[in-house]
Design a protein around this motif. Structure first.
Motif, PDB file in Angstrom:
ATOM      1  N   LYS A 198       0.833  -1.203   0.000  1.00  0.00           N
ATOM      2  CA  LYS A 198       0.000   0.000   0.000  1.00  0.00           C
ATOM      3  C   LYS A 198       0.871   1.258   0.000  1.00  0.00           C
ATOM      4  CE  LYS A 198      -3.864  -0.768   2.207  1.00  0.00           C
ATOM      5  NZ  LYS A 198      -4.804  -0.918   3.337  1.00  0.00           N
ATOM      6  N   GLN A 199       1.954   1.223   0.784  1.00  0.00           N
ATOM      7  CA  GLN A 199       2.852   2.383   0.872  1.00  0.00           C
ATOM      8  C   GLN A 199       3.603   2.616  -0.431  1.00  0.00           C
ATOM      9  OE1 GLN A 199       5.386   1.825   4.268  1.00  0.00           O
ATOM     10  NE2 GLN A 199       3.750   2.156   5.739  1.00  0.00           N
ATOM     11  N   HIS A 200       3.946   1.528  -1.134  1.00  0.00           N
ATOM     12  CA  HIS A 200       4.679   1.652  -2.401  1.00  0.00           C
ATOM     13  C   HIS A 200       3.761   2.051  -3.551  1.00  0.00           C
ATOM     14  CE1 HIS A 200       8.071  -0.242  -0.421  1.00  0.00           C
ATOM     15  NE2 HIS A 200       8.796  -0.096  -1.521  1.00  0.00           N
ATOM     16  N   TYR A 201       2.471   1.662  -3.465  1.00  0.00           N
ATOM     17  CA  TYR A 201       1.537   1.837  -4.579  1.00  0.00           C
ATOM     18  C   TYR A 201       1.438   3.294  -5.034  1.00  0.00           C
ATOM     19  CZ  TYR A 201      -2.924   2.079  -7.076  1.00  0.00           C
ATOM     20  OH  TYR A 201      -3.893   2.331  -8.006  1.00  0.00           O
ATOM     21  N   GLY A 202       1.118   4.188  -4.101  1.00  0.00           N
ATOM     22  CA  GLY A 202       0.917   5.605  -4.443  1.00  0.00           C
ATOM     23  C   GLY A 202       2.140   6.245  -5.072  1.00  0.00           C
ATOM     24  N   PRO A 203       3.305   6.190  -4.380  1.00  0.00           N
ATOM     25  CA  PRO A 203       4.519   6.803  -4.951  1.00  0.00           C
ATOM     26  C   PRO A 203       4.922   6.195  -6.297  1.00  0.00           C
ATOM     27  CG  PRO A 203       4.831   6.370  -2.614  1.00  0.00           C
ATOM     28  CD  PRO A 203       3.516   5.738  -2.999  1.00  0.00           C
ATOM     29  N   LEU A 204       4.770   4.860  -6.448  1.00  0.00           N
ATOM     30  CA  LEU A 204       5.154   4.225  -7.713  1.00  0.00           C
ATOM     31  C   LEU A 204       4.233   4.672  -8.844  1.00  0.00           C
ATOM     32  CD1 LEU A 204       6.841   2.309  -9.426  1.00  0.00           C
ATOM     33  CD2 LEU A 204       5.383   0.417  -8.660  1.00  0.00           C
ATOM     34  N   LEU A 205       2.922   4.703  -8.590  1.00  0.00           N
ATOM     35  CA  LEU A 205       1.979   5.128  -9.633  1.00  0.00           C
ATOM     36  C   LEU A 205       2.225   6.580 -10.022  1.00  0.00           C
ATOM     37  CD1 LEU A 205      -0.380   4.405 -11.461  1.00  0.00           C
ATOM     38  CD2 LEU A 205      -1.944   5.054  -9.614  1.00  0.00           C
ATOM     39  N   ARG A 206       2.490   7.429  -9.019  1.00  0.00           N
ATOM     40  CA  ARG A 206       2.784   8.848  -9.324  1.00  0.00           C
ATOM     41  C   ARG A 206       4.037   8.957 -10.177  1.00  0.00           C
ATOM     42  NH1 ARG A 206       0.807   9.685  -4.172  1.00  0.00           N
ATOM     43  NH2 ARG A 206       2.873   9.609  -3.222  1.00  0.00           N
ATOM     44  N   TRP A 207       5.086   8.192  -9.798  1.00  0.00           N
ATOM     45  CA  TRP A 207       6.347   8.224 -10.552  1.00  0.00           C
ATOM     46  C   TRP A 207       6.102   7.752 -11.992  1.00  0.00           C
ATOM     47  CZ3 TRP A 207       9.293   4.971 -13.453  1.00  0.00           C
ATOM     48  CH2 TRP A 207      10.569   5.425 -13.781  1.00  0.00           C
ATOM     49  N   LEU A 208       5.334   6.672 -12.149  1.00  0.00           N
ATOM     50  CA  LEU A 208       5.053   6.143 -13.496  1.00  0.00           C
ATOM     51  C   LEU A 208       4.310   7.171 -14.347  1.00  0.00           C
ATOM     52  CD1 LEU A 208       4.016   2.465 -12.661  1.00  0.00           C
ATOM     53  CD2 LEU A 208       5.928   3.135 -14.131  1.00  0.00           C
ATOM     54  N   LYS A 209       3.316   7.848 -13.759  1.00  0.00           N
ATOM     55  CA  LYS A 209       2.537   8.838 -14.505  1.00  0.00           C
ATOM     56  C   LYS A 209       3.425   9.999 -14.974  1.00  0.00           C
ATOM     57  CE  LYS A 209      -1.421   9.983 -12.459  1.00  0.00           C
ATOM     58  NZ  LYS A 209      -2.407  10.170 -11.378  1.00  0.00           N
ATOM     59  N   VAL A 210       4.232  10.523 -14.051  1.00  0.00           N
ATOM     60  CA  VAL A 210       5.091  11.671 -14.379  1.00  0.00           C
ATOM     61  C   VAL A 210       6.124  11.282 -15.434  1.00  0.00           C
ATOM     62  CG1 VAL A 210       6.903  13.189 -13.473  1.00  0.00           C
ATOM     63  CG2 VAL A 210       4.801  12.847 -12.165  1.00  0.00           C
ATOM     64  N   ASN A 211       6.760  10.122 -15.243  1.00  0.00           N
ATOM     65  CA  ASN A 211       7.862   9.748 -16.135  1.00  0.00           C
ATOM     66  C   ASN A 211       7.379   9.124 -17.439  1.00  0.00           C
ATOM     67  OD1 ASN A 211      10.680  10.231 -14.768  1.00  0.00           O
ATOM     68  ND2 ASN A 211       9.232   9.683 -13.163  1.00  0.00           N
ATOM     69  N   PHE A 212       6.172   8.548 -17.433  1.00  0.00           N
ATOM     70  CA  PHE A 212       5.582   8.135 -18.707  1.00  0.00           C
ATOM     71  C   PHE A 212       5.390   9.375 -19.574  1.00  0.00           C
ATOM     72  CE2 PHE A 212       1.943   7.952 -21.496  1.00  0.00           C
ATOM     73  CZ  PHE A 212       2.214   6.819 -22.255  1.00  0.00           C
ATOM     74  N   SER A 213       4.848  10.424 -18.961  1.00  0.00           N
ATOM     75  CA  SER A 213       4.627  11.687 -19.673  1.00  0.00           C
ATOM     76  C   SER A 213       5.949  12.229 -20.228  1.00  0.00           C
ATOM     77  CB  SER A 213       3.981  12.704 -18.721  1.00  0.00           C
ATOM     78  OG  SER A 213       3.911  13.972 -19.327  1.00  0.00           O
ATOM     79  N   GLU A 214       6.990  12.232 -19.375  1.00  0.00           N
ATOM     80  CA  GLU A 214       8.305  12.738 -19.803  1.00  0.00           C
ATOM     81  C   GLU A 214       8.853  11.924 -20.979  1.00  0.00           C
ATOM     82  OE1 GLU A 214      10.348  15.385 -18.499  1.00  0.00           O
ATOM     83  OE2 GLU A 214       8.347  15.938 -17.820  1.00  0.00           O
ATOM     84  N   ALA A 215       8.760  10.598 -20.864  1.00  0.00           N
ATOM     85  CA  ALA A 215       9.297   9.725 -21.913  1.00  0.00           C
ATOM     86  C   ALA A 215       8.499   9.872 -23.210  1.00  0.00           C
ATOM     87  CB  ALA A 215       9.277   8.267 -21.442  1.00  0.00           C
ATOM     88  N   PHE A 216       7.179  10.004 -23.075  1.00  0.00           N
ATOM     89  CA  PHE A 216       6.335  10.153 -24.264  1.00  0.00           C
ATOM     90  C   PHE A 216       6.656  11.464 -24.984  1.00  0.00           C
ATOM     91  CE2 PHE A 216       2.627  11.605 -26.573  1.00  0.00           C
ATOM     92  CZ  PHE A 216       2.320  10.490 -27.340  1.00  0.00           C
ATOM     93  N   ILE A 217       6.764  12.544 -24.215  1.00  0.00           N
ATOM     94  CA  ILE A 217       7.094  13.857 -24.802  1.00  0.00           C
ATOM     95  C   ILE A 217       8.449  13.792 -25.509  1.00  0.00           C
ATOM     96  CG2 ILE A 217       7.724  16.245 -24.196  1.00  0.00           C
ATOM     97  CD1 ILE A 217       5.502  16.046 -21.979  1.00  0.00           C
ATOM     98  N   ALA A 218       9.423  13.116 -24.858  1.00  0.00           N
ATOM     99  CA  ALA A 218      10.757  12.959 -25.468  1.00  0.00           C
ATOM    100  C   ALA A 218      10.647  12.179 -26.781  1.00  0.00           C
ATOM    101  CB  ALA A 218      11.695  12.240 -24.499  1.00  0.00           C
TER     102      ALA A 218
END
Length: 391
Positions: free
Chosen positions: A282-302
């Protein structure tokens, strides 16, 4: 459709008219939705450097697409209980205009309204530096993705293994959440409580015979404590010295003694481990999903910036200097219209083919990206963008 064709043609009068003709035909025939794709003026550098960049950008394009697909899949795996909401977490936030950076921008809108991010990738730098910046950014995202998902997946696997133990039938599942201290005779030098699995049709036989399966079985000591679809779990108390004899006789009667000895500390440890793993996940879920959303966006834009760079480099190599070409983004309306759309493009830009072939011969070098023998070679510069990242 989530498919785009990114093309370019020389920016002289004849080809601008050809682009107009293409727009008219594709619009009238309802083949595609077309938008201008703006690419900034980059520092061209030498032909040799462009040839090298063409090859490097091809590899970087493949790597970036693979990375964003892996990230999209990671979002699916993390959002296991809410898979219907995955798509709304795969966005390209930022990168259009400063005031829009915090809006939720879907991938199609980002591609159709693409603007080069001058702050992140300054065009005054040499092209090699811009490509290097993007390559390093994507490599760092991949490194972080591997370490973050590995930690989460280890947690998830350990939890699944524990959860599997609490499922299944009475022969295999953990009994720590079924039995209680009161079911057993504990701390006795002579007596012991065993657990016996009895098929449901044999309950009456068990009740009738268990006391006589061996000497020294405690009368009326059996109790049904759990059931699954096929069997029941019974306790029985007997003297320690007849355990082996009782097991043999039980087996002859198709009763199975389940190897289990009540250990309060072990049961407590197992329950605490389950609680800890659930809490950690549960503790890992939130931070990991947030990281994936932010960095998916970064990678897609790149990735879309890489497409813009590829169009620029290939257009200069194909059409020569001074830099003068027009890039257009086509979104085919449906799969069935792509063949007709290709025919229209090849017809409108057929005149470019001889020019392109001649320029390659004159340069007397093999230009990566043109691949004359490849079926993806067309009279115009062409790159494919597929946003079906979860297929």
């Amino acid at each position: 459709m989530s498919e785009f064709w990114l093309i370019s043609a020389p920016g002289d009068k004849e080809n601008l008219q050809a682009l107009e003709r293409m727009n008219t035909v594709t619009s009238k025939s309802n083949l595609s939705y077309n938008t201008k794709f703006t690419i900034p003026d980059f520092k061209v550098g030498t032909l040799d450097s462009l040839v090298g960049l063409s090859d490097e950008l091809g590899k970087l394009d493949t790597f970036a697409e693979s990375l964003i697909k892996r990230m999209a899949q990671s979002v699916v795996e993390v959002m296991e209980d809410a898979k219907g909401k995955v798509q709304e977490n795969l966005l390209a936030n930022g990168g259009l205009k400063e005031k829009m950076k915090y809006l939720k921008i879907d991938l199609t809108s980002f591609v159709t309204r693409f603007e080069w991010d001058m702050a992140k990738y300054p065009v005054k730098q040499p092209l090699v530096s811009v490509v290097d910046t993007i390559a390093k950014q994507l490599a760092q995202i991949e490194t972080d993705l591997k370490s973050r998902t590995a930690a989460y997946n280890t947690l998830k696997t350990n939890l699944e293994n524990l959860e599997k133990k609490s499922m299944g039938n009475l022969f295999t599942r953990t009994l720590s959440d079924i039995v209680s201290k009161e079911d057993f005779v504990l701390d006795s030098e002579y007596l012991i409580t065993l657990l016996v699995i009895v098929p449901k049709p044999s309950y009456a036989q068990w009740q009738k015979t268990y006391e006589s399966l061996s000497d020294m079985v405690v009368p009326r000591s059996t109790k049904l404590i759990a059931e699954d679809n096929n069997d029941g779990l019974f306790t029985v108390t007997l003297f320690r010295k007849v355990i082996d004899d009782f097991k043999i006789k039980a087996k002859e009667n198709k009763f199975t003694v389940r190897e289990f000895y009540y250990d309060e500390k072990e049961i407590k440890r197992e329950k605490e481990e389950m609680t800890r793993l659930l809490s950690d996940k549960k503790q890992h879920y939130g931070p990991l999903l947030r990281w994936l959303k932010v960095n998916f966006s970064e990678a897609f834009i790149a990735w879309i910036h890489i497409k813009a760079l590829r169009v620029f480099v290939e257009s200069v190599l194909r059409y020569g200097l001074p830099v003068n070409f027009q890039a257009v983004l086509l979104q085919p309306h449906k799969k069935s219209s792509t063949k007709r759309l290709r025919e229209v493009l090849n017809s409108v830009f057929r005149h470019l083919d001889e020019v392109a072939a001649a320029s390659i011969l004159d340069a007397s070098v093999e230009i990566p990206g043109l691949q004359l023998s490849n079926q993806d070679y067309f009279p115009y510069v062409y790159f494919h963008i597929d946003l079906s990242l979860l297929d």
